[in-house]
Motif scaffolding. Sequence first.
Motif, PDB file in Angstrom:
ATOM      1  N   ASP A   1       0.874  -1.178   0.000  1.00 46.17           N
ATOM      2  CA  ASP A   1       0.000   0.000   0.000  1.00 46.17           C
ATOM      3  C   ASP A   1       0.908   1.224   0.000  1.00 46.17           C
ATOM      4  N   SER A   2       1.164   1.758  -1.183  1.00 48.06           N
ATOM      5  CA  SER A   2       2.092   2.874  -1.298  1.00 48.06           C
ATOM      6  C   SER A   2       1.569   4.122  -0.608  1.00 48.06           C
ATOM      7  N   HIS A   3       0.245   4.289  -0.551  1.00 49.84           N
ATOM      8  CA  HIS A   3      -0.337   5.478   0.079  1.00 49.84           C
ATOM      9  C   HIS A   3      -0.052   5.508   1.574  1.00 49.84           C
ATOM     10  N   ARG A   4       0.056   4.333   2.169  1.00 48.48           N
ATOM     11  CA  ARG A   4       0.307   4.244   3.613  1.00 48.48           C
ATOM     12  C   ARG A   4       1.743   3.846   3.924  1.00 48.48           C
ATOM     13  N   GLY A   5       2.575   3.731   2.879  1.00 53.25           N
ATOM     14  CA  GLY A   5       3.975   3.403   3.092  1.00 53.25           C
ATOM     15  C   GLY A   5       4.221   1.978   3.530  1.00 53.25           C
TER      16      GLY A   5
ATOM     17  N   LYS B   1       6.961   2.866  -4.604  1.00 59.97           N
ATOM     18  CA  LYS B   1       6.597   3.825  -3.548  1.00 59.97           C
ATOM     19  C   LYS B   1       5.870   5.044  -4.090  1.00 59.97           C
ATOM     20  N   ASP B   2       5.988   5.291  -5.390  1.00 57.72           N
ATOM     21  CA  ASP B   2       5.293   6.418  -6.018  1.00 57.72           C
ATOM     22  C   ASP B   2       3.947   6.011  -6.604  1.00 57.72           C
TER      23      ASP B   2
END
Length: 739
Positions: free
Chosen positions: A331-335, A364-365
Amino acid sequence: MTDSTIIYTQTDEAPALATYSFLPVVEAYASTAGVAVESRDISLAGRIIASFPERLAEDQRIEDALAQLGELAKTPQANVIKLPNISASIPQLKAAIAELQEKGYALPDYPDDPQTDEEREVRARYDKVKGSAVNPVLREGNSDRRAPSSVKNYAKANPHRMGEWRADSRTNVAHMDGDDFRSTEKSVVLAKEGSLKIELHGDDGSTTVLRESVPVQAGEVVDAAVMRVAALREFLSAQVERAKKDGVLFSVHLKATMMKVSDPIIFGHTVRAFFPKTFASYGDKLAAAGLTPNDGLGGIYKGLESLPEGDKIKASFDAELAQGPDLAMVDSHRGISNLHVPSDVIVDASMPAMIRTSGHMWNKDDQEQDALAVIPDSSYAGIYQAVIDDCRANGAFDPSTMGSVPNVGLMAQKAEEYGSHDKTFEIPATGTVRVLDDEGELVLEQAVGEGDIFRMCQTKDVPIQDWVKLAVTRARATGDPAVFWLDETRAHDRNLIAKVREYLPLHNTEGLQIEIMSPVEAMKFSLERIRRGENTISVTGNVLRDYLTDLFPIMELGTSAKMLSVVPLINGGGLFETGAGGSAPKHVQQLVKENYLRWDSLGEFLALAVSFEHLAHKTGNARAQILADTLDRATGTLLNENKSPSRKLGSIDNRGSHFYLALYWARELAEQTEDTQLAQAFAGLAKTLAEQEQTIVEELLAVQGSPVDIGGYYQPSPEKAAAVMRPSKTFNEALSSLS
């Protein structure tokens, strides 16, 4: 219970919530055929509570439903509909314990490092709950998984999106070439029944009993293998460097939920390999604080918040993240990365998703990117490389034309690797692990070093015979080739090949094409046929069964939840599974946030139909057969009318699909001519549901968009969950009128 009883399992997450909506429909319709529907709680929370009765108040105690169902599965009366359940990793187990403690259950904490006899006993009870604790108990038969024709035809007419594959894709699979489970495996066929003892004979002269007694049967295949930690660490470090050099995402793909002893350890070594400087500098401090890489970065980061040097250690992690290759993200939005939680990236679901998405994972983007899929053990990693190579050469598969690869899986009685949990050990000292029989004679042995992972696996002879029989039965029923995915260069497979060749002549195979191929060659053969629109039955062991029955359905149908999964139990009963549950957590989060449940219960509809059919054949209940036939037709209508849950808020969700199935099913029952009394009983309901369709849909849509309280994640409140999942008063009243 009687022969006319269906057991419906209460499990976890989205499937459990969907049951609050669908089970009332099942109970009402089944009652018209004299079929009783009973539920049994085998959820993670239920299994935890059942493990500690002496610590709980009288009104909190519950029976061990899983043990009861395990015994039932050995009887001809068994008729069980099994929904997906949590195969708990340690972080999930701890979260469930904490939730139950908050609700007033006096449960002990999970002891990471038990020091006393009491702590060791608590740990042993919890260890029976974590991982794949459910399926090995219930699966007293082998697996028949396939896409029903109605589902397959719908997928062809309405193909899902497949990502484009490029010839210059840099996505690949990396696996060890030696010193792993496959290459070190030794295998024997036992001549007599008895028991085996597993001992560690240390180089210092000590003897440690790892397992006092493992019951075995005559003709049973027993394997012993070891993953050598030095080679594993060297391999993992090399892959971190390779991913950076190739400019691709680093991702590790394991099954920490099912291989609940070995794979969390391998996952921990992967975390260490990605952050070598941090663990060299602070590993002792992390260990002293009870923070282990086996639980992933998520657990470590949370623990750092309370450590005096927490900020400094976190900065060290961040520095190595910046210096290393890009990590695949969950989940890239939550790292949340591939290394955050061992149960977030499960190989049988994550690899098909990657292959379907152009060989990409998310960076990560929040952009797609080629990836290096690290699958350390070489036993089955090669099958995924074969698919990737095929897509690189021939492009993405076309769901509108592709054939199918159904599966006959050897899984009965904890077959093969998935039955190895209680015989898998992280070795504490250098020496030799010896497997001895009742008379003290050596059966198998493996040289081991400190930190190596040893495992012993069993495969009983009766399930193997049943597996061969089921393969011939399916080949005869379909006319499709059946391929045993077995490799003569692997010790375990050589023994299975000998048994397959012994048992095949016991069946009529005239006119059938039955082959034995290594997994990689079988994959290539199946892919060639699937691109021509042809079907090929895969006949595999337990792990490959898991891998293939996600891989091919995700490519063919868009999801493995749409597979028909039948387990003809060896003693005459039936277990009917309802698809995979890998996306269940995200669905629960959306429900709580928006009162919208995207979960698709199609697998439940398919399982219920064959459950009714099984009951009809066993008992002669003609009405049960009518329920099966009409439900099958209603499911086809549901697909054709596009009434499955939508992804978009403001459309019908899981609850809406249940209403439409009830409508189409009632209509089919009212129009069937085999039983006029039954038709009359459903005529009124079909009329009411049709006339009130708009009102019911409006009531279902009206609740969407606002947060809801279901009273808990691992143990929802039955009252709150039922209220959330049954918001249409009109539908509820119409359903109650049937009984």
